[in-house]
Design an enzyme around this catalytic site. Structure first.
Site, PDB file in Angstrom:
ATOM      1  N   LYS A   1       0.844  -1.190   0.000  1.00 23.56           N
ATOM      2  CA  LYS A   1       0.000   0.000   0.000  1.00 23.56           C
ATOM      3  C   LYS A   1       0.882   1.245   0.000  1.00 23.56           C
ATOM      4  CE  LYS A   1      -3.872   1.797   2.816  1.00 23.56           C
ATOM      5  NZ  LYS A   1      -4.734   1.472   3.969  1.00 23.56           N
TER       6      LYS A   1
ATOM      7  N   SER B   1      -9.681   1.329   3.102  1.00 30.04           N
ATOM      8  CA  SER B   1      -8.867   2.161   2.240  1.00 30.04           C
ATOM      9  C   SER B   1      -7.815   1.379   1.452  1.00 30.04           C
ATOM     10  CB  SER B   1      -8.163   3.240   3.072  1.00 30.04           C
ATOM     11  OG  SER B   1      -7.260   2.648   3.981  1.00 30.04           O
TER      12      SER B   1
ATOM     13  N   SER C   1      -9.466  -1.222   7.267  1.00 26.42           N
ATOM     14  CA  SER C   1      -9.010  -1.053   5.883  1.00 26.42           C
ATOM     15  C   SER C   1      -8.297  -2.255   5.265  1.00 26.42           C
ATOM     16  CB  SER C   1      -8.110   0.169   5.779  1.00 26.42           C
ATOM     17  OG  SER C   1      -8.915   1.312   5.789  1.00 26.42           O
TER      18      SER C   1
HETATM   19  N1  GLN Z   1     -12.979   3.504   7.039  1.00 27.17           N
HETATM   20  C1  GLN Z   1     -12.246   3.858   8.205  1.00 27.17           C
HETATM   21  C2  GLN Z   1     -11.857   5.324   8.157  1.00 27.17           C
HETATM   22  O1  GLN Z   1     -12.082   5.912   7.153  1.00 27.17           O
HETATM   23  C3  GLN Z   1     -11.051   2.975   8.382  1.00 27.17           C
HETATM   24  C4  GLN Z   1      -9.896   3.352   7.551  1.00 27.17           C
HETATM   25  C5  GLN Z   1      -8.656   2.572   7.852  1.00 27.17           C
HETATM   26  O2  GLN Z   1      -8.698   1.492   8.463  1.00 27.17           O
HETATM   27  N2  GLN Z   1      -7.533   3.081   7.396  1.00 27.17           N
HETATM   28  O3  GLN Z   1     -11.345   5.867   9.065  1.00 27.17           O
END
Ligand code: GLN
Length: 491
Positions: A75, A150, A174
């Site tokens: 990532k 994400s 994510s």
């Molecule tokens: N969807 C969650 C957020 O937007 C988790 C994102 C993540 O785990 N990086 O904060």
């Protein structure tokens, strides 16, 4: 080796084939880059690829590593020395990493070849990979749908064969949610077991890297390679290797499995998702486990607690992007105030700005006690609720996401609804416990559904074992994913 045969190998088997000289690391890498050529213009799973550097690394590979010659995507919030690390943001569009993240270096030391950096929601904030400055990633099965987020680029790359496995990061879900949307295995390890050194911070008390793989055994293998205490991360902790033999021999007979009622019976959970999860509950019960519903009153507040705390941490972590030290700098500014304001106004996207505003609000002197402190207390209470549950149960179970992968455009149209869609994944993040997302079915339209297994801190062995039972026996029983009894991660 034929291309089809090559792609059917899980990562651990590819590494064995490379070690036994049945296939070379360069052949595996070529296969991946051919896939990228065929599919990347539709998918947009990567922000950048590094074909030439990877080819040189594959050619000069040392053969003895546990993951020799496995092409892996990471990532784009994980540092790889000399490569851009953008975090999906205009702010870091030109930023070149000066060092390599500890977990990435460990992968390289075990023989992985890094293919490229995958697309992500800006700074990890989102559920769909649509908040990326570089444009959205498509779901590998259906281009008008999102792959989740994400770490959506990481999941799309693995599901399409543009990488054998990927490393995502999980703050509030994510890794697990995109893995579920794309029919993959996603592991969020116990907080602290994988070093955060070289992982660009979003919410430091919850951020962790973890593998997105096609099989449970690969997930365990990647965990074994990446974990370990690191002097460069003061919150990292020592942990044991997972035993691959014990995962294979794991039985749920006599295990006590609690199902989180507030998550499974939430009105937001789709009928198809809840049916698939109930199918898993029945399977475990038939296999000899005791499966019971558990109530945890604080789960109803988990999303609120998570967004208060993660935004507070984010607003503080992102203060470093000021146009002076890192990345983007706005042009034509006459004084420091203007530089700061213009740089941040132009460099950050809408979702990131929303989080910074929310974070500054809950940390402001007027609201610190009634928002931030309260959320901290509630988090501590939730940790205790989990501890109490694990005094009675070996495992906890829930859906990963209330729905299957949605259409593009949905998250942006209703940000609050997209926050609420994190309902099932944020509790484990707040508690710091390990959680895994495993495929358990499909919707009528053929979109994958995942089930989540959670265990007490350092319970990776437990969740991976139970996940392996499901992968091996439930698929063969129901043929839900259209895979045969020997299913262990080929595509
Ligand atoms: N969807 C969650 C957020 O937007 C988790 C994102 C993540 O785990 N990086 O904060």
């Amino acid at each position: 080796m034929e291309k089809e045969e090559l792609f059917s190998l899980p990562a651990y088997a590819l590494a064995e084939a490379v070690q036994n000289q049945k296939v070379t690391a360069e052949e595996a890498l070529d296969a991946v880059f051919q896939r990228i050529e065929e599919r990347e213009s539709d998918l947009h799973a990567y922000i950048s690829t590094r074909k030439e550097a990877a080819q040189i690394e594959a050619r000069n590979l040392k053969m003895q590593g546990k993951l020799s010659g496995v092409p892996v995507a990471i990532k784009d919030n994980l540092m790889l020395s000399g490569e851009k690390t953008t975090c999906g943001s205009k702010m870091l569009q030109e930023y070149v990493a000066p060092y390599t993240a500890t977990c990435v270096r460990k992968l390289q030391d075990s023989g992985c070849v890094i293919v490229g950096k995958t697309n992500m929601d800006e700074f990890g904030m989102g559920v769909s990979t649509e908040t990326s400055f570089f444009g959205a990633t498509s779901h590998p099965k259906a281009p008008s749908f999102v792959p989740g987020g994400s770490s959506g680029g990481a999941a799309a790359a693995v599901a399409s064969g543009e990488a054998w496995a990927a490393v995502g990061t999980d703050t509030g879900g994510s890794i697990r949610q995109p893995a579920a949307f794309c029919g993959l295995v996603g592991l969020r390890p116990t907080y602290g077991t994988i070093s955060r050194h070289g992982l660009v911070a979003f919410a430091s008390s919850m951020d962790i890297a973890g593998p997105i793989t096609r099989s449970v055994k690969d997930s365990a293998l990647f965990f074994n390679v990446m974990h370990g205490q690191d002097p460069k991360d003061q919150t990292s902790v020592p942990s044991d290797d997972v035993s691959l033999d014990q995962i294979e021999q794991y039985s749920v007979k006599g295990k006590r499995i609690g199902v989180l009622r507030e998550l499974l019976e939430s009105k937001d959970v789709d009928e198809e998702v809840s049916q698939a999860v109930r199918g898993v509950m029945d399977f475990y019960e038939r296999s000899g486990a005791v499966v019971e519903m558990v109530d945890m009153s604080l789960l109803d507040h988990a999303v609120a607690i998570y967004y208060v705390l993660s935004s507070a941490e984010a607003s503080s972590n992102l203060a470093r992007y000021d146009g002076v030290r890192y990345g983007f700098r706005a042009e034509g500014c006459r004084n420091p105030d203007e530089l700061y304001t213009k740089t941040r106004s132009e460099g950050f996207g809408l979702e990131v700005k929303r989080r910074i505003l929310l974070g500054n609000y809950v940390l402001s002197s007027e609201h610190f006690e009634d928002c931030f402190r309260q959320a901290e207390r509630a988090r501590e209470m939730m940790r205790r609720e989990f501890s109490h549950a694990f005094s009675k149960y070996d495992l906890l179970l829930s859906p990963v996401s209330a729905t299957t992968a949605p259409h593009k455009g949905k998250a942006a149209a209703d940000p609050l609804a997209s926050y609420l869609s994190d309902l099932c994944t944020v509790p484990a993040s707040l508690a710091g416990i390990p959680a895994i997302s495993v495929p358990c079915g499909q919707s009528r339209s053929g979109m994958p559904i995942g089930v989540q297994l959670m265990a007490d801190r350092f319970g990776e062995q437990e969740i991976l074992g139970a996940a392996r039972v499901l992968e091996r026996e439930y698929y063969s029983e129901t043929d839900i994913a259209g895979k045969g009894a020997s299913s262990d991660g080929g595509i």
